[in-house]
Design a protein around this motif. Sequence first.
Motif, PDB file in Angstrom:
ATOM      1  N   THR B 125       9.385  16.452 -42.510  1.00 49.72           N
ATOM      2  CA  THR B 125      10.533  15.612 -42.187  1.00 49.72           C
ATOM      3  C   THR B 125      11.976  15.826 -41.846  1.00 49.72           C
ATOM      4  OG1 THR B 125      10.923  14.080 -44.156  1.00 49.72           O
ATOM      5  CG2 THR B 125       9.357  13.418 -42.830  1.00 49.72           C
ATOM      6  N   LEU B 128      12.599  17.058 -38.320  1.00 58.12           N
ATOM      7  CA  LEU B 128      11.828  16.217 -37.205  1.00 58.12           C
ATOM      8  C   LEU B 128      13.266  15.555 -37.799  1.00 58.12           C
ATOM      9  CD1 LEU B 128       8.374  14.103 -37.466  1.00 58.12           C
ATOM     10  CD2 LEU B 128       9.502  15.872 -35.946  1.00 58.12           C
ATOM     11  N   ARG B 133      13.868  12.085 -32.806  1.00 56.60           N
ATOM     12  CA  ARG B 133      12.827  10.820 -32.996  1.00 56.60           C
ATOM     13  C   ARG B 133      14.131   9.551 -32.196  1.00 56.60           C
ATOM     14  NH1 ARG B 133      14.492   8.465 -37.693  1.00 56.60           N
ATOM     15  NH2 ARG B 133      15.043  10.510 -39.054  1.00 56.60           N
TER      16      ARG B 133
END
Lengths: 345, 288
Positions: B125, B128, B133
């Motif tokens: 993660t 990201l 996101r």
Amino acid sequence: MAQVQFNSITKTYPNGFEALKPTNFTIKEGEFAVLVGPSGCGKSTLLRMVAGLEDITAGDLSIGTRVVNHVDPADRDIAMVFQNYALYPHMTVRKNIGYGLKNRGTAKSEIARKVDEAAAMLNLTPYLESKPSQLSGGQRQRVAMGRAIVRDPALFLFDEPLSNLDAKLRNQMRIEIKALQRRLGVTSIYVTHDQVEAMTMADRIIVMNEGRVEQIGTPAQVYHNPATTFVASFMGAPPMNLLPAVVDGGQVMLEGVSFGPAPHRGKVIAGIRPEDFSPDPEGDLTIHVDLVEELGAHRLLHGKLGEEAVTVHVANESVAQTGPLRVGVKPDALCLFDAVEGNRI
Amino acid sequence: MSLSKMRKLKLSMIVDHGVLILGSLFMILPLVMLLQMTTIPDTEIIKTGPTLKIGDQFDDNLYKAMFEASGFAGENSGLSMLKNSLILGIGFAVGKILIGMLAAYAIVYFRLRFATLAFWLIFTTLLLPLEVRILPSYEVVQWLGMLNTYQGLIIPLIASATATFFFRQFFRSVPEELVEAARIDGAGPVKFFIDILMPLSKTMIAAMFIIMFVYGWNQYLWPTMITTDEDMYTLVRGIKQIVQVLEGAVVPEYGRSNVLALVAVIPPVLVVVFFQSWFVKGLTESDK
Ligand SMILES: Nc1ncnc2c1ncn2[C@@H]1O[C@H](COP(=O)(O)OP(=O)(O)OP(=O)(O)O)[C@@H](O)[C@H]1O
Ligand SMILES: [Mg+2]
């Protein structure tokens, strides 16, 4: 206080390594048992199974009258002293010693009383408010001991508790631990790879090798009557001399000299402790001494008997020089082992 | 011999200190200029920019910045923005530390079947970040009805791969025997976590708190999206708004926004100063 019973205990690690072959023995109530053996022989594995830190693959382990295979470490009524002490670094000595009691819901005043008592017994009273990082190695060791005794357990477990100390302190702590155990009378299992520690502390020694128990006996038994060549060579410094011999016509023949009758036939191994040789101009054997090792109270002579290396232990008043030396062997000093299996004959 | 040694020592000391002093000046001068500009009238700032002159407007500006509302609804005084920023920064830091620690605790100390997989999933993660996101995150927050709330600001950003990673590395360095001693001492998983692991992690927690607090404090994009109510504004947003709102009409309230900028600098500095001493103490006490 409790006896500890190993009933066909085995241990296979998840990776398939068989660390402990089926093992049976009983440690008696109040006994100080020392597990000794070379590195990797499974001593810690065995001890950790008793503590409940390692699963038992097969067999039954009982402490007292209770089978404890599936009992949580905290409920086994044991205390353990670790090699690196495993003190809680952020707690004072007082908190370290009292932590186990606190977790058991003992009243505050009761904890304080017991901690003070344990600290007094271990000469730790002036350090009760110190952190472990402010203590010397020996003092930390004592705190670890305090943590063990304060709970008044049925069984003490020690995993090489002295190996981080220097030689002098080790001797002192050895005596302290033994004296403490005597006083409290708590059954103890003590793991070490140091055979001197084993000899001096044990009521009974359990010699292990490659996941097997080789011999169980008092220090004197293990020393004078080793059950296998492994025990003979592991116990004692310097170790027992192991020399190839033959049994011929009912007589043990070593270097062409007869050493009394033996029921066996063929090749054997003759074991003689270094101190069981004595320099004797009339002696039957001739050793070629290559090196004299001066140890103060006595000397070690390293040399060859025929083709085999031998060590002879002599008092410091006797002559010591390199070259040939005639020696005799004290009566009944010879231990005979099977040449193939290494078992005592 | 010793004389030349001393001279060398002195020279190197002078150089060292010179570099340090230059560095400090470089960092602190903008703040000093900012401070100077809060003391002179806004019109003067437009005319001259920063000067050496010390004026008498500071009290005025401070009062306006902290207690007078700006914006349309008139609900965002500097004080309420400071409060919002603190909630965001502290909520962020505490939440991230707590979740990171718990995740690392589970991964390191419990025999979970997919612990390694879970760890690497958490780790990926890192690839990201919020910016990637941000739209789906907004969707979710809106769907949960958490727009214009503190939960909406904090919770979606609270899972932290960084914290989990650092705590995992740290927990793995805690000696195994300590866990075992605690087990024999009758400490269950919760007690071990609270009594032993948390105090041992003190320095880690301090370091994480510094990083995460500043990170939360400086958030700009996320609060801009999630909060539209003026009483949810943070300092970082508010500064911009003061200058923006009045643009074109009159002279922008530079003095006021400068005060706010200074106010916005102080808490992170305090956090660093406070936790740093804790941090250094923890490192030098050297509990073995
Ligand atoms: N978790 C484990 N998984 C697999 N094998 C293990 C594990 N722990 C120990 N072993 C193996 O089991 C054997 C016995 O280990 P153990 O720690 O009991 O030795 P030891 O007798 O205590 O040695 P030492 O004196 O070095 O402490 C070793 O060969 C070791 O490699
Ligand atoms: Mg071991």
